[in-house]
Design a protein around this motif. Sequence first.
Motif, mmCIF file in Angstrom:
data_model
loop_
_atom_site.group_PDB
_atom_site.id
_atom_site.type_symbol
_atom_site.label_atom_id
_atom_site.label_comp_id
_atom_site.label_asym_id
_atom_site.label_seq_id
_atom_site.Cartn_x
_atom_site.Cartn_y
_atom_site.Cartn_z
ATOM 1 N N MET A 69 0.822 -1.191 0.000
ATOM 2 C CA MET A 69 0.000 0.000 0.000
ATOM 3 C C MET A 69 0.868 1.258 0.000
ATOM 4 S SD MET A 69 -2.847 1.451 -0.272
ATOM 5 C CE MET A 69 -3.831 0.040 -0.533
ATOM 6 N N HIS A 70 2.041 1.176 0.650
ATOM 7 C CA HIS A 70 2.954 2.315 0.618
ATOM 8 C C HIS A 70 3.311 2.653 -0.826
ATOM 9 C CE1 HIS A 70 6.262 4.992 1.425
ATOM 10 N NE2 HIS A 70 7.046 4.225 0.686
ATOM 11 N N ASN A 71 3.510 1.629 -1.633
ATOM 12 C CA ASN A 71 3.841 1.814 -3.044
ATOM 13 C C ASN A 71 2.724 2.579 -3.754
ATOM 14 O OD1 ASN A 71 5.385 1.540 -5.342
ATOM 15 N ND2 ASN A 71 4.493 -0.428 -5.873
ATOM 16 N N PHE A 72 1.466 2.276 -3.426
ATOM 17 C CA PHE A 72 0.330 2.954 -4.049
ATOM 18 C C PHE A 72 0.375 4.448 -3.738
ATOM 19 C CE2 PHE A 72 -3.942 4.621 -4.224
ATOM 20 C CZ PHE A 72 -4.411 4.129 -5.431
ATOM 21 N N PHE A 73 0.569 4.802 -2.472
ATOM 22 C CA PHE A 73 0.563 6.216 -2.097
ATOM 23 C C PHE A 73 1.802 6.947 -2.597
ATOM 24 C CE2 PHE A 73 -2.614 4.746 1.022
ATOM 25 C CZ PHE A 73 -3.648 5.570 0.615
ATOM 26 N N ALA A 74 2.914 6.258 -2.729
ATOM 27 C CA ALA A 74 4.108 6.875 -3.310
ATOM 28 C C ALA A 74 3.852 7.208 -4.779
ATOM 29 C CB ALA A 74 5.308 5.945 -3.170
ATOM 30 N N LYS A 75 3.282 6.255 -5.515
ATOM 31 C CA LYS A 75 2.949 6.507 -6.925
ATOM 32 C C LYS A 75 1.870 7.578 -7.049
ATOM 33 C CE LYS A 75 4.182 2.050 -8.879
ATOM 34 N NZ LYS A 75 3.703 0.860 -9.575
ATOM 35 N N PHE A 76 0.898 7.538 -6.134
ATOM 36 C CA PHE A 76 -0.174 8.544 -6.128
ATOM 37 C C PHE A 76 0.421 9.947 -6.022
ATOM 38 C CE2 PHE A 76 -2.971 11.244 -3.521
ATOM 39 C CZ PHE A 76 -4.068 11.341 -4.360
ATOM 40 N N GLY A 77 1.378 10.138 -5.123
ATOM 41 C CA GLY A 77 2.012 11.446 -4.958
ATOM 42 C C GLY A 77 2.739 11.905 -6.208
ATOM 43 N N ILE A 78 3.434 10.987 -6.850
ATOM 44 C CA ILE A 78 4.158 11.333 -8.075
ATOM 45 C C ILE A 78 3.189 11.697 -9.195
ATOM 46 C CG2 ILE A 78 5.636 10.390 -9.905
ATOM 47 C CD1 ILE A 78 6.975 8.696 -7.634
ATOM 48 N N ILE A 79 2.158 10.895 -9.368
ATOM 49 C CA ILE A 79 1.176 11.151 -10.424
ATOM 50 C C ILE A 79 0.405 12.437 -10.149
ATOM 51 C CG2 ILE A 79 -0.955 10.266 -11.480
ATOM 52 C CD1 ILE A 79 0.319 7.456 -11.254
ATOM 53 N N LEU A 80 0.095 12.706 -8.876
ATOM 54 C CA LEU A 80 -0.586 13.956 -8.525
ATOM 55 C C LEU A 80 0.274 15.160 -8.897
ATOM 56 C CD1 LEU A 80 -2.971 15.419 -7.255
ATOM 57 C CD2 LEU A 80 -1.883 15.108 -5.023
ATOM 58 N N ASN A 81 1.569 15.093 -8.642
ATOM 59 C CA ASN A 81 2.461 16.199 -9.017
ATOM 60 C C ASN A 81 2.517 16.391 -10.526
ATOM 61 O OD1 ASN A 81 3.118 16.910 -6.402
ATOM 62 N ND2 ASN A 81 4.854 15.506 -6.311
ATOM 63 N N VAL A 82 2.516 15.303 -11.281
ATOM 64 C CA VAL A 82 2.503 15.405 -12.747
ATOM 65 C C VAL A 82 1.200 16.045 -13.204
ATOM 66 C CG1 VAL A 82 2.449 14.075 -14.890
ATOM 67 C CG2 VAL A 82 4.097 13.485 -13.114
ATOM 68 N N CYS A 83 0.082 15.609 -12.630
ATOM 69 C CA CYS A 83 -1.222 16.193 -12.988
ATOM 70 C C CYS A 83 -1.256 17.684 -12.677
ATOM 71 C CB CYS A 83 -2.349 15.478 -12.253
ATOM 72 S SG CYS A 83 -2.692 13.820 -12.833
ATOM 73 N N LYS A 84 -0.698 18.073 -11.533
ATOM 74 C CA LYS A 84 -0.665 19.495 -11.163
ATOM 75 C C LYS A 84 0.159 20.301 -12.151
ATOM 76 C CE LYS A 84 -1.354 19.056 -6.183
ATOM 77 N NZ LYS A 84 -0.719 19.169 -4.854
ATOM 78 N N SER A 85 1.276 19.758 -12.582
ATOM 79 C CA SER A 85 2.146 20.511 -13.479
ATOM 80 C C SER A 85 1.564 20.664 -14.882
ATOM 81 C CB SER A 85 3.531 19.871 -13.548
ATOM 82 O OG SER A 85 3.463 18.604 -14.142
ATOM 83 N N PHE A 86 0.653 19.791 -15.276
ATOM 84 C CA PHE A 86 0.066 19.879 -16.620
ATOM 85 C C PHE A 86 -1.364 20.396 -16.616
ATOM 86 C CE2 PHE A 86 3.537 16.955 -17.458
ATOM 87 C CZ PHE A 86 4.026 17.473 -18.651
#
Length: 122
Positions: free
Chosen positions: A1-18
Amino acid sequence: MHNFFAKFGIILNVCKSFSNDLVNENGNVPRRGVAPKFSDLEVIAMSLTAETESIDSENRLFEMLKSSMNKQPNIISRRQYNDRRKITAGLCEEIRKHIVLSMDGGEDFFCIDGKPVEITDN
């Protein structure tokens, strides 16, 4: 589950930047009413993260999330997630288009879904 939230944070930052011109400072499409605690960008990032983890069932996703509710207290409910994911489908597509347009096109190959497909000329 830690892996899910780590990926979630990265994808959220990408979404914010675009999505600078598509959402307000809270990450939501401007609309009337109370601003949700779980932003539109977070709904999109959760959906995209579930896709990267090969979670194709909302039931499975929320069973996994239920075990980590104490670590992430602002998780959206399954009903709200389902409703808002449908509402934000257009926003998700626009973000995907912005990401694709940012690629410079100098690549010879792109990997889509990680499955090689033979291309032949007829």
